[in-house]
Design a protein around this motif. Structure first.
Motif, PDB file in Angstrom:
ATOM      1  N   LEU A 215       0.841  -0.712   0.010  1.00  0.00           N
ATOM      2  CA  LEU A 215       0.356   0.065  -0.464  1.00  0.00           C
ATOM      3  C   LEU A 215       0.865   1.415   0.125  1.00  0.00           C
ATOM      4  N   VAL A 216       0.811   2.368  -0.542  1.00  0.00           N
ATOM      5  CA  VAL A 216       1.098   3.235  -1.157  1.00  0.00           C
ATOM      6  C   VAL A 216       0.364   4.724  -1.292  1.00  0.00           C
ATOM      7  N   GLU A 217       0.736   5.066  -0.077  1.00  0.00           N
ATOM      8  CA  GLU A 217      -0.427   6.834   0.083  1.00  0.00           C
ATOM      9  C   GLU A 217       0.450   7.765  -0.285  1.00  0.00           C
ATOM     10  N   SER A 218      -0.185   8.176  -0.385  1.00  0.00           N
ATOM     11  CA  SER A 218       0.229  10.000  -1.717  1.00  0.00           C
ATOM     12  C   SER A 218      -0.936  11.146  -1.330  1.00  0.00           C
ATOM     13  N   GLY A 219      -0.210  12.040  -1.000  1.00  0.00           N
ATOM     14  CA  GLY A 219      -1.410  13.311  -1.519  1.00  0.00           C
ATOM     15  C   GLY A 219      -0.646  14.098  -0.083  1.00  0.00           C
ATOM     16  N   GLY A 220       0.112  13.819   0.702  1.00  0.00           N
ATOM     17  CA  GLY A 220       0.234  14.782   2.554  1.00  0.00           C
ATOM     18  C   GLY A 220       0.718  15.881   1.763  1.00  0.00           C
ATOM     19  N   GLY A 221       0.659  16.825   3.000  1.00  0.00           N
ATOM     20  CA  GLY A 221       1.509  18.330   2.291  1.00  0.00           C
ATOM     21  C   GLY A 221       1.287  19.154   3.663  1.00  0.00           C
TER      22      GLY A 221
ATOM     23  N   MET B  36     -11.099  -1.249   3.260  1.00  0.00           N
ATOM     24  CA  MET B  36      -9.879  -0.022   2.937  1.00  0.00           C
ATOM     25  C   MET B  36     -11.173   0.988   4.535  1.00  0.00           C
ATOM     26  N   GLY B  37      -9.148   1.310   5.272  1.00  0.00           N
ATOM     27  CA  GLY B  37      -9.852   2.483   5.902  1.00  0.00           C
ATOM     28  C   GLY B  37      -8.636   3.518   5.433  1.00  0.00           C
ATOM     29  N   TRP B  38      -8.881   4.583   6.970  1.00  0.00           N
ATOM     30  CA  TRP B  38      -8.258   5.183   7.184  1.00  0.00           C
ATOM     31  C   TRP B  38      -8.010   5.347   8.583  1.00  0.00           C
ATOM     32  N   PHE B  39      -6.348   5.267   9.211  1.00  0.00           N
ATOM     33  CA  PHE B  39      -6.080   5.960   9.978  1.00  0.00           C
ATOM     34  C   PHE B  39      -5.325   7.011  10.134  1.00  0.00           C
ATOM     35  N   ARG B  40      -4.354   7.428  11.210  1.00  0.00           N
ATOM     36  CA  ARG B  40      -3.429   8.382  10.897  1.00  0.00           C
ATOM     37  C   ARG B  40      -2.931   8.274  12.830  1.00  0.00           C
ATOM     38  N   GLN B  41      -2.020   8.899  13.167  1.00  0.00           N
ATOM     39  CA  GLN B  41      -1.154   8.814  14.570  1.00  0.00           C
ATOM     40  C   GLN B  41      -0.354  10.067  14.083  1.00  0.00           C
TER      41      GLN B  41
ATOM     42  N   TYR C  80      -1.239  10.145   8.149  1.00  0.00           N
ATOM     43  CA  TYR C  80      -2.095   8.937   7.802  1.00  0.00           C
ATOM     44  C   TYR C  80      -1.955   7.969   6.552  1.00  0.00           C
ATOM     45  N   TYR C  81      -2.339   6.870   7.328  1.00  0.00           N
ATOM     46  CA  TYR C  81      -1.361   5.669   7.301  1.00  0.00           C
ATOM     47  C   TYR C  81      -3.800   5.081   6.494  1.00  0.00           C
ATOM     48  N   CYS C  82      -3.222   4.192   5.141  1.00  0.00           N
ATOM     49  CA  CYS C  82      -4.284   3.910   4.882  1.00  0.00           C
ATOM     50  C   CYS C  82      -4.449   2.300   4.409  1.00  0.00           C
ATOM     51  N   ALA C  83      -5.017   1.424   5.081  1.00  0.00           N
ATOM     52  CA  ALA C  83      -4.856  -0.354   5.380  1.00  0.00           C
ATOM     53  C   ALA C  83      -6.503  -1.161   4.381  1.00  0.00           C
ATOM     54  N   VAL C  84      -5.603  -2.402   4.261  1.00  0.00           N
ATOM     55  CA  VAL C  84      -6.621  -3.017   3.685  1.00  0.00           C
ATOM     56  C   VAL C  84      -7.052  -4.563   4.712  1.00  0.00           C
TER      57      VAL C  84
ATOM     58  N   GLY D 193      -8.826  -4.988  12.788  1.00  0.00           N
ATOM     59  CA  GLY D 193      -9.088  -5.576  11.782  1.00  0.00           C
ATOM     60  C   GLY D 193      -8.846  -5.582  10.325  1.00  0.00           C
ATOM     61  N   TYR D 194      -7.245  -4.957  10.354  1.00  0.00           N
ATOM     62  CA  TYR D 194      -6.613  -5.099   8.918  1.00  0.00           C
ATOM     63  C   TYR D 194      -5.870  -5.676   9.066  1.00  0.00           C
ATOM     64  N   ASP D 195      -5.544  -6.057   7.958  1.00  0.00           N
ATOM     65  CA  ASP D 195      -3.964  -6.812   8.066  1.00  0.00           C
ATOM     66  C   ASP D 195      -3.117  -5.866   6.973  1.00  0.00           C
TER      67      ASP D 195
END
Length: 127
Positions: free
Chosen positions: A4-10, A34-39, A94-98, A113-115
């Motif tokens: 998984l590759v995220e993009s678009g941050g800034g 699919m989902g988005w999380f953040r830390q 921000y992280y995406c997950a599957v 719940g995400y692998d």
């Protein structure tokens, strides 16, 4: 294995918008949520938004409801997060997950719940 590759941050000013994208590749599944999380620094990873395989069901954290929109394109194996009216407290990685699932309407809202997870993309909102 799924990549998984995220993009678009800034960096964006408060009140501005960003659109995050996440592309999945590698091992394929017949269906997956699919989902988005953040830390944020010093905090635990928290749920932001999730979407079912069918795209019919979505779920949002109260803190982003009405400002963020999650969407997906199964033909492209991508999931996007449109973020509007950004606030300084949205600053985080921000992280995406599957989450593979046979239930096309299932939404997953917990980290457990995400692998599969991406490496994350930094979003910084200045006051």
């Amino acid at each position: 294995q799924v990549q998984l590759v995220e993009s678009g941050g800034g960096l964006v000013q408060a009140g501005g918008s960003l659109r995050l994208s996440c592309a999945a590749s590698g091992r394929t599944f017949s269906s997956y949520a699919m989902g988005w999380f953040r830390q944020a620094p010093g905090k635990e990873r928290e749920f932001v938004a999730a979407i079912s395989w069918s795209g019919v069901n979505t779920y949002y954290a109260d803190s982003v409801k009405g400002r963020f929109t999650i969407s997906r394109d199964n033909a492209k194996n991508t999931v996007d997060l449109q973020m509007n009216s950004l606030k300084p407290e949205d600053t985080a990685v921000y992280y995406c997950a599957v989450a593979p699932t046979l239930v096309h309407t299932k939404v997953v809202v917990t980290t457990g719940g995400y692998d599969y997870w991406g490496q994350g993309t930094q979003v910084t909102v200045s006051a």
